[in-house]
Motif scaffolding. Structure first.
Motif, PDB file in Angstrom:
ATOM      1  N   THR A 170      -3.036   7.627  -2.074  1.00 39.40           N
ATOM      2  CA  THR A 170      -2.365   7.592  -3.446  1.00 39.40           C
ATOM      3  C   THR A 170      -0.924   7.285  -3.279  1.00 39.40           C
ATOM      4  OG1 THR A 170      -2.353   9.729  -3.776  1.00 39.40           O
ATOM      5  CG2 THR A 170      -4.183   8.646  -4.708  1.00 39.40           C
ATOM      6  N   PRO A 171      -0.241   6.660  -4.470  1.00 40.74           N
ATOM      7  CA  PRO A 171       1.144   6.795  -4.265  1.00 40.74           C
ATOM      8  C   PRO A 171       1.871   7.773  -4.710  1.00 40.74           C
ATOM      9  CG  PRO A 171       0.365   5.558  -6.370  1.00 40.74           C
ATOM     10  CD  PRO A 171      -0.897   6.041  -5.501  1.00 40.74           C
ATOM     11  N   ASP A 172       3.134   8.011  -4.498  1.00 42.28           N
ATOM     12  CA  ASP A 172       3.994   9.010  -5.158  1.00 42.28           C
ATOM     13  C   ASP A 172       3.830  10.373  -4.333  1.00 42.28           C
ATOM     14  OD1 ASP A 172       4.687   7.042  -6.623  1.00 42.28           O
ATOM     15  OD2 ASP A 172       4.151   7.816  -8.604  1.00 42.28           O
ATOM     16  N   THR A 173       3.243  10.265  -3.152  1.00 43.50           N
ATOM     17  CA  THR A 173       2.993  11.591  -2.342  1.00 43.50           C
ATOM     18  C   THR A 173       3.175  11.716  -1.040  1.00 43.50           C
ATOM     19  OG1 THR A 173       1.261  13.282  -2.608  1.00 43.50           O
ATOM     20  CG2 THR A 173       0.653  11.009  -1.986  1.00 43.50           C
ATOM     21  N   LEU A 174       2.916  12.658  -0.398  1.00 44.13           N
ATOM     22  CA  LEU A 174       3.117  13.028   0.978  1.00 44.13           C
ATOM     23  C   LEU A 174       1.707  12.701   1.764  1.00 44.13           C
ATOM     24  CD1 LEU A 174       5.302  16.269   1.070  1.00 44.13           C
ATOM     25  CD2 LEU A 174       5.786  13.930   1.363  1.00 44.13           C
ATOM     26  N   CYS A 175       1.809  12.502   2.992  1.00 44.60           N
ATOM     27  CA  CYS A 175       0.643  12.271   3.618  1.00 44.60           C
ATOM     28  C   CYS A 175      -0.043  13.692   3.893  1.00 44.60           C
ATOM     29  CB  CYS A 175       0.857  11.420   5.206  1.00 44.60           C
ATOM     30  SG  CYS A 175       1.751  12.482   6.216  1.00 44.60           S
ATOM     31  N   PRO A 176      -1.232  13.962   4.479  1.00 36.83           N
ATOM     32  CA  PRO A 176      -1.574  15.243   4.668  1.00 36.83           C
ATOM     33  C   PRO A 176      -0.724  16.366   5.455  1.00 36.83           C
ATOM     34  CG  PRO A 176      -3.444  13.910   4.572  1.00 36.83           C
ATOM     35  CD  PRO A 176      -1.996  13.060   4.630  1.00 36.83           C
TER      36      PRO A 176
ATOM     37  N   PRO B  29       0.826  -1.088  -0.172  1.00 41.59           N
ATOM     38  CA  PRO B  29      -0.031  -0.029  -0.086  1.00 41.59           C
ATOM     39  C   PRO B  29       0.806   1.208  -0.192  1.00 41.59           C
ATOM     40  CG  PRO B  29      -0.153  -1.211   2.088  1.00 41.59           C
ATOM     41  CD  PRO B  29       0.649  -1.957   1.294  1.00 41.59           C
ATOM     42  N   PRO B  30       0.330   2.309  -0.724  1.00 43.68           N
ATOM     43  CA  PRO B  30       1.093   3.584  -0.804  1.00 43.68           C
ATOM     44  C   PRO B  30       1.358   4.279   0.517  1.00 43.68           C
ATOM     45  CG  PRO B  30      -1.169   3.823  -1.677  1.00 43.68           C
ATOM     46  CD  PRO B  30      -1.041   2.463  -1.212  1.00 43.68           C
ATOM     47  N   VAL B  31       2.739   4.602   0.517  1.00 47.93           N
ATOM     48  CA  VAL B  31       3.051   5.289   1.906  1.00 47.93           C
ATOM     49  C   VAL B  31       3.595   6.888   1.790  1.00 47.93           C
ATOM     50  CG1 VAL B  31       3.800   3.262   3.184  1.00 47.93           C
ATOM     51  CG2 VAL B  31       5.537   4.366   2.044  1.00 47.93           C
ATOM     52  N   CYS B  32       3.714   7.575   2.694  1.00 46.74           N
ATOM     53  CA  CYS B  32       4.229   8.973   2.844  1.00 46.74           C
ATOM     54  C   CYS B  32       5.784   8.974   2.308  1.00 46.74           C
ATOM     55  CB  CYS B  32       3.916   9.739   4.066  1.00 46.74           C
ATOM     56  SG  CYS B  32       4.828  11.327   3.914  1.00 46.74           S
ATOM     57  N   LEU B  33       6.098   9.873   1.353  1.00 46.61           N
ATOM     58  CA  LEU B  33       7.588   9.994   0.951  1.00 46.61           C
ATOM     59  C   LEU B  33       8.488  10.471   2.023  1.00 46.61           C
ATOM     60  CD1 LEU B  33       7.043  11.084  -2.688  1.00 46.61           C
ATOM     61  CD2 LEU B  33       7.469   8.604  -2.068  1.00 46.61           C
ATOM     62  N   ASN B  34       7.725  11.102   2.959  1.00 44.46           N
ATOM     63  CA  ASN B  34       8.456  11.701   3.993  1.00 44.46           C
ATOM     64  C   ASN B  34       8.589  10.786   5.386  1.00 44.46           C
ATOM     65  OD1 ASN B  34       9.993  13.759   5.240  1.00 44.46           O
ATOM     66  ND2 ASN B  34       8.475  14.215   6.679  1.00 44.46           N
ATOM     67  N   CYS B  35       7.319  10.353   5.626  1.00 43.41           N
ATOM     68  CA  CYS B  35       7.246   9.713   7.023  1.00 43.41           C
ATOM     69  C   CYS B  35       6.794   8.392   7.007  1.00 43.41           C
ATOM     70  CB  CYS B  35       6.426  10.521   8.144  1.00 43.41           C
ATOM     71  SG  CYS B  35       4.641  10.359   7.692  1.00 43.41           S
ATOM     72  N   ASP B  36       6.572   7.830   5.959  1.00 40.12           N
ATOM     73  CA  ASP B  36       6.135   6.425   5.684  1.00 40.12           C
ATOM     74  C   ASP B  36       4.629   6.119   6.195  1.00 40.12           C
ATOM     75  OD1 ASP B  36       8.407   5.781   4.292  1.00 40.12           O
ATOM     76  OD2 ASP B  36       9.617   5.367   6.169  1.00 40.12           O
ATOM     77  N   ALA B  37       3.890   7.137   6.623  1.00 40.32           N
ATOM     78  CA  ALA B  37       2.342   6.866   7.009  1.00 40.32           C
ATOM     79  C   ALA B  37       1.730   6.474   5.738  1.00 40.32           C
ATOM     80  CB  ALA B  37       1.912   8.042   7.607  1.00 40.32           C
ATOM     81  N   PRO B  38       0.743   5.599   5.871  1.00 41.08           N
ATOM     82  CA  PRO B  38      -0.012   5.179   4.701  1.00 41.08           C
ATOM     83  C   PRO B  38      -0.681   6.350   4.162  1.00 41.08           C
ATOM     84  CG  PRO B  38      -0.821   4.136   6.754  1.00 41.08           C
ATOM     85  CD  PRO B  38       0.125   5.170   7.188  1.00 41.08           C
ATOM     86  N   THR B  39      -0.928   6.325   2.810  1.00 37.55           N
ATOM     87  CA  THR B  39      -1.439   7.538   1.939  1.00 37.55           C
ATOM     88  C   THR B  39      -2.695   6.825   0.760  1.00 37.55           C
ATOM     89  OG1 THR B  39       0.173   7.249   0.355  1.00 37.55           O
ATOM     90  CG2 THR B  39       0.553   9.217   2.043  1.00 37.55           C
TER      91      THR B  39
ATOM     92  N   ALA C  68       3.579  20.480   5.739  1.00 39.82           N
ATOM     93  CA  ALA C  68       4.623  21.236   6.344  1.00 39.82           C
ATOM     94  C   ALA C  68       5.456  21.705   5.242  1.00 39.82           C
ATOM     95  CB  ALA C  68       5.295  20.119   7.203  1.00 39.82           C
ATOM     96  N   LEU C  69       5.296  21.255   3.950  1.00 34.95           N
ATOM     97  CA  LEU C  69       6.246  21.870   2.484  1.00 34.95           C
ATOM     98  C   LEU C  69       5.693  23.387   2.629  1.00 34.95           C
ATOM     99  CD1 LEU C  69       5.712  19.469  -0.429  1.00 34.95           C
ATOM    100  CD2 LEU C  69       7.743  20.039   0.938  1.00 34.95           C
ATOM    101  N   ARG C  70       6.544  24.108   2.178  1.00 33.99           N
ATOM    102  CA  ARG C  70       6.235  25.640   2.205  1.00 33.99           C
ATOM    103  C   ARG C  70       6.386  25.994   0.576  1.00 33.99           C
ATOM    104  NH1 ARG C  70      10.261  27.482   6.352  1.00 33.99           N
ATOM    105  NH2 ARG C  70       9.212  29.433   6.187  1.00 33.99           N
ATOM    106  N   PRO C  71       5.173  25.963  -0.132  1.00 36.85           N
ATOM    107  CA  PRO C  71       5.403  26.079  -1.614  1.00 36.85           C
ATOM    108  C   PRO C  71       5.653  27.666  -1.619  1.00 36.85           C
ATOM    109  CG  PRO C  71       3.233  25.451  -0.711  1.00 36.85           C
ATOM    110  CD  PRO C  71       4.026  25.738   0.260  1.00 36.85           C
ATOM    111  N   ILE C  72       6.552  27.846  -2.700  1.00 31.98           N
ATOM    112  CA  ILE C  72       7.048  29.230  -3.146  1.00 31.98           C
ATOM    113  C   ILE C  72       5.869  29.760  -4.510  1.00 31.98           C
ATOM    114  CG2 ILE C  72       8.569  30.821  -4.244  1.00 31.98           C
ATOM    115  CD1 ILE C  72      10.817  28.854  -3.236  1.00 31.98           C
ATOM    116  N   THR C  73       5.031  30.841  -3.828  1.00 31.32           N
ATOM    117  CA  THR C  73       3.970  31.368  -4.613  1.00 31.32           C
ATOM    118  C   THR C  73       4.025  32.797  -4.848  1.00 31.32           C
ATOM    119  OG1 THR C  73       2.655  31.504  -2.845  1.00 31.32           O
ATOM    120  CG2 THR C  73       2.419  29.525  -4.005  1.00 31.32           C
TER     121      THR C  73
END
Ligand SMILES: [Zn+2]
Length: 239
Positions: free
Chosen positions: A20-26, A8-18, A31-36
């Motif tokens: 969908t694949p290839d992403t981070l948990c909520p 099952p897909p896991v968070c790319l940072n903390c390995d918590a279940p997600t 905690a990511l800080r997008p530049i806008t």
């Protein structure tokens, strides 16, 4: 797919279940800080308030870069640092897909006119050690998501430079000066197109500036830069 059930897909940072694949948990995603926008049109540095579309950052005025525009998806913070280090040292193509998805959005102004995506090269000896150039993986994933052509051989690193980590701004600049060379058929391969350099992190910009100078000297007319993360003074982590 059976494979999805088994893994099952896991968070790319903390390995918590997600979901969908290839992403981070909520939690990690938040905690990511997008530049806008608003941001400096040259360096892509975020501004606290909008100063108008033409207003440049103090950094861009004090030390104009040789490239036209730099854009980055996120500020280099804790989650971005983990993602980048996993991307660098592990054979994890799903990380490149995730980063490239965000870079495709952050660099949207750079895609007009079908530029050529070119990764910042590693020295061949270092690439053999690591088996993996994270910038080339990012460029390929970005090419798939934007439909742009990727040329991983347009620039090569001719000198095995020290790692930039731990060097000062001036030291970084000296370390990479003259370290790059272009493909002998560069003008045929680039065919008058703009080049967008692809790298994982923009720190002082010393490396992408050195590659840009090499490309401009070889006859490329314009170079832009896109990275996954960018160090923003006052908001960054030491690297
Ligand atoms: Zn997570």
């Amino acid at each position: 797919m059976l494979l999805d059930l088994a893994y099952p897909p896991v968070c790319l940072n903390c390995d918590a279940p997600t979901a969908t694949p290839d992403t981070l948990c909520p939690k990690c995603f938040a905690a990511l800080r997008p530049i806008t926008a608003p941001l400096c049109p040259r360096l892509g540095l975020p501004f606290a308030v909008s100063l108008g579309p033409e207003a440049l950052s103090a950094e861009a005025l004090a030390d104009p870069p040789p490239f036209g525009r730099a854009r980055a998806a996120v500020i280099y913070g804790e989650v971005a640092r983990t993602v980048v280090s996993r991307l660098k040292y592990g054979d994890r193509p799903e990380l490149a897909r995730f980063c490239a998805g965000l870079m495709a959005g952050a660099g949207h102004e750079l895609w007009a006119g079908e530029p050529l995506l070119v990764p910042v090269p590693l020295h061949p000896a270092r690439q053999r050690e690591r088996r993996y150039n994270q910038s080339a993986e990012l460029a390929r994933a970005l090419g798939r998501s934007t439909g742009l052509q990727v040329d991983t051989d347009l620039v090569r690193r001719t000198r095995k430079t020290r790692q930039q980590v731990g060097l000062s701004g001036d030291g970084r600049q000296r370390n990479v000066a003259g370290a790059f060379a272009v493909h002998p058929d560069i003008l045929v391969r680039a065919r008058g197109r703009r080049v967008v350099l692809v790298d994982d992190v923009y720190t002082t910009g010393a490396t992408v500036k050195a590659v840009t100078r090499t490309l401009l000297k070889a006859g490329v007319e314009a170079v832009d830069v896109v990275t996954f993360a960018r160090v923003v003074i006052g908001a960054d982590l030491p690297i």
